[in-house]
Design a protein around this motif. Structure first.
Motif, PDB file in Angstrom:
ATOM      1  N   UNK A  40      -5.686   9.406 -13.374  1.00 39.02           N
ATOM      2  CA  UNK A  40      -6.226   9.473 -11.376  1.00 39.02           C
ATOM      3  C   UNK A  40      -7.211   7.949 -11.377  1.00 39.02           C
ATOM      4  N   UNK A  41      -8.001   7.790 -12.086  1.00 36.70           N
ATOM      5  CA  UNK A  41      -8.815   6.553 -11.819  1.00 36.70           C
ATOM      6  C   UNK A  41      -7.416   5.364 -12.589  1.00 36.70           C
ATOM      7  N   UNK A  42      -6.764   5.599 -13.019  1.00 38.97           N
ATOM      8  CA  UNK A  42      -6.384   4.333 -13.225  1.00 38.97           C
ATOM      9  C   UNK A  42      -5.122   4.326 -12.317  1.00 38.97           C
ATOM     10  N   UNK A  43      -4.604   5.434 -11.735  1.00 36.76           N
ATOM     11  CA  UNK A  43      -3.244   5.194 -10.166  1.00 36.76           C
ATOM     12  C   UNK A  43      -3.956   3.958  -9.568  1.00 36.76           C
ATOM     13  N   UNK A  44      -5.463   4.801  -9.330  1.00 37.99           N
ATOM     14  CA  UNK A  44      -6.177   4.697  -7.645  1.00 37.99           C
ATOM     15  C   UNK A  44      -6.587   2.854  -8.549  1.00 37.99           C
ATOM     16  N   UNK A  45      -7.228   2.651  -9.336  1.00 38.35           N
ATOM     17  CA  UNK A  45      -7.325   1.298  -9.495  1.00 38.35           C
ATOM     18  C   UNK A  45      -5.905   0.508  -9.688  1.00 38.35           C
ATOM     19  N   UNK A  46      -4.802   0.388 -10.214  1.00 41.09           N
ATOM     20  CA  UNK A  46      -3.442   0.252  -9.973  1.00 41.09           C
ATOM     21  C   UNK A  46      -2.422  -0.227  -8.440  1.00 41.09           C
ATOM     22  N   UNK A  47      -3.265   1.023  -7.804  1.00 44.72           N
ATOM     23  CA  UNK A  47      -3.145   1.211  -6.161  1.00 44.72           C
ATOM     24  C   UNK A  47      -3.889   0.365  -5.362  1.00 44.72           C
ATOM     25  N   UNK A  48      -5.106  -0.143  -5.830  1.00 50.29           N
ATOM     26  CA  UNK A  48      -6.018  -0.829  -4.726  1.00 50.29           C
ATOM     27  C   UNK A  48      -6.025  -2.301  -5.259  1.00 50.29           C
ATOM     28  N   UNK A  49      -5.439  -2.689  -6.373  1.00 54.60           N
ATOM     29  CA  UNK A  49      -5.424  -3.866  -6.764  1.00 54.60           C
ATOM     30  C   UNK A  49      -3.918  -4.578  -5.894  1.00 54.60           C
ATOM     31  N   UNK A  50      -2.468  -3.583  -6.306  1.00 56.39           N
ATOM     32  CA  UNK A  50      -1.792  -3.553  -5.751  1.00 56.39           C
ATOM     33  C   UNK A  50      -1.793  -4.033  -3.747  1.00 56.39           C
ATOM     34  N   UNK A  51      -2.858  -3.860  -3.162  1.00 55.94           N
ATOM     35  CA  UNK A  51      -3.051  -2.952  -1.152  1.00 55.94           C
ATOM     36  C   UNK A  51      -3.843  -4.950  -1.962  1.00 55.94           C
ATOM     37  N   UNK A  52      -4.553  -5.515  -2.291  1.00 54.33           N
ATOM     38  CA  UNK A  52      -5.945  -6.895  -2.588  1.00 54.33           C
ATOM     39  C   UNK A  52      -4.253  -7.280  -2.492  1.00 54.33           C
ATOM     40  N   UNK A  53      -3.204  -7.630  -3.251  1.00 61.40           N
ATOM     41  CA  UNK A  53      -2.124  -8.872  -3.427  1.00 61.40           C
ATOM     42  C   UNK A  53      -1.393  -9.113  -2.174  1.00 61.40           C
ATOM     43  N   UNK A  54      -1.610  -7.592  -1.553  1.00 61.84           N
ATOM     44  CA  UNK A  54      -0.556  -7.150  -0.192  1.00 61.84           C
ATOM     45  C   UNK A  54      -1.307  -7.449   1.076  1.00 61.84           C
ATOM     46  N   UNK A  55      -2.310  -7.383   0.370  1.00 61.95           N
ATOM     47  CA  UNK A  55      -3.386  -8.349   2.262  1.00 61.95           C
ATOM     48  C   UNK A  55      -3.766  -9.334   2.473  1.00 61.95           C
ATOM     49  N   UNK A  56      -3.503  -9.746   0.933  1.00 60.12           N
ATOM     50  CA  UNK A  56      -4.214 -11.583   0.565  1.00 60.12           C
ATOM     51  C   UNK A  56      -2.431 -12.400   1.997  1.00 60.12           C
ATOM     52  N   UNK A  57      -1.482 -11.574   1.520  1.00 57.48           N
ATOM     53  CA  UNK A  57       0.115 -11.851   2.770  1.00 57.48           C
ATOM     54  C   UNK A  57      -0.594 -11.804   4.620  1.00 57.48           C
ATOM     55  N   UNK A  58      -1.812 -11.059   4.543  1.00 58.51           N
ATOM     56  CA  UNK A  58      -1.844 -10.506   6.254  1.00 58.51           C
ATOM     57  C   UNK A  58      -3.212 -10.878   6.838  1.00 58.51           C
ATOM     58  N   UNK A  59      -3.904 -11.725   5.786  1.00 61.55           N
ATOM     59  CA  UNK A  59      -5.955 -11.665   5.335  1.00 61.55           C
ATOM     60  C   UNK A  59      -5.847 -12.555   7.573  1.00 61.55           C
ATOM     61  N   UNK A  60      -5.090 -13.726   7.093  1.00 64.24           N
ATOM     62  CA  UNK A  60      -5.290 -14.843   8.562  1.00 64.24           C
ATOM     63  C   UNK A  60      -4.854 -14.063   9.734  1.00 64.24           C
ATOM     64  N   UNK A  61      -3.765 -12.597  10.040  1.00 65.36           N
ATOM     65  CA  UNK A  61      -3.169 -12.734  10.631  1.00 65.36           C
ATOM     66  C   UNK A  61      -4.281 -11.264  11.162  1.00 65.36           C
ATOM     67  N   UNK A  62      -4.777 -10.709   9.971  1.00 67.32           N
ATOM     68  CA  UNK A  62      -6.026  -9.280  10.173  1.00 67.32           C
ATOM     69  C   UNK A  62      -7.325 -10.294  11.081  1.00 67.32           C
ATOM     70  N   UNK A  63      -7.435 -11.508  10.183  1.00 70.73           N
ATOM     71  CA  UNK A  63      -8.882 -12.168  10.590  1.00 70.73           C
ATOM     72  C   UNK A  63     -10.049 -12.066   9.888  1.00 70.73           C
ATOM     73  N   UNK A  64     -10.341 -10.518   9.123  1.00 65.65           N
ATOM     74  CA  UNK A  64     -11.250 -10.535   8.101  1.00 65.65           C
ATOM     75  C   UNK A  64     -10.749 -10.526   6.393  1.00 65.65           C
ATOM     76  N   UNK A  65     -11.728 -11.785   5.824  1.00 67.48           N
ATOM     77  CA  UNK A  65     -11.331 -11.724   4.793  1.00 67.48           C
ATOM     78  C   UNK A  65     -11.505 -11.054   3.503  1.00 67.48           C
ATOM     79  N   UNK A  66     -10.846 -10.716   2.897  1.00 69.51           N
ATOM     80  CA  UNK A  66     -11.003  -9.591   1.345  1.00 69.51           C
ATOM     81  C   UNK A  66     -11.991  -9.161   1.083  1.00 69.51           C
ATOM     82  N   UNK A  67     -13.314 -10.894   1.104  1.00 70.49           N
ATOM     83  CA  UNK A  67     -14.294 -10.130   0.256  1.00 70.49           C
ATOM     84  C   UNK A  67     -15.278  -9.193   0.826  1.00 70.49           C
TER      85      UNK A  67
END
Length: 70
Positions: A40-67
């Motif tokens: 479960x932990x492995x799947x969650x960490x992989x999902x988080x990495x996927x979400x982070x990469x996807x978020x980078x593409x909309x970060x400017x639209x959202x207006x909230x930096x990932x960090x």
């Protein structure tokens, strides 16, 4: 699936919290069979990495930096 930009930071935060919770659980002595939680932990960490990469593409639209979220 289309996720609204306003929900993206919430999703990232929730999955990050789930990763941290699972890590704490794995470090505790309260579980008997670690293998299910490790998977479960492995799947969650992989999902988080996927979400982070996807978020980078909309970060400017959202207006909230990932960090700032993580």
């Amino acid at each position: 699936m289309e996720i609204p930009n306003t929900w993206a930071p919430l999703m990232l935060s929730a999955v990050r919290d789930a990763v941290l919770y699972t890590e704490s659980l794995l470090n505790s002595e309260t579980i008997r069979d670690r293998s299910d939680y490790e998977e479960h932990h492995l799947q969650l960490t992989q999902f988080l990495e996927y979400l982070k990469s996807e978020y980078k593409s909309i970060e400017d639209e959202v207006g909230l930096p990932l960090d700032k979220i993580l």
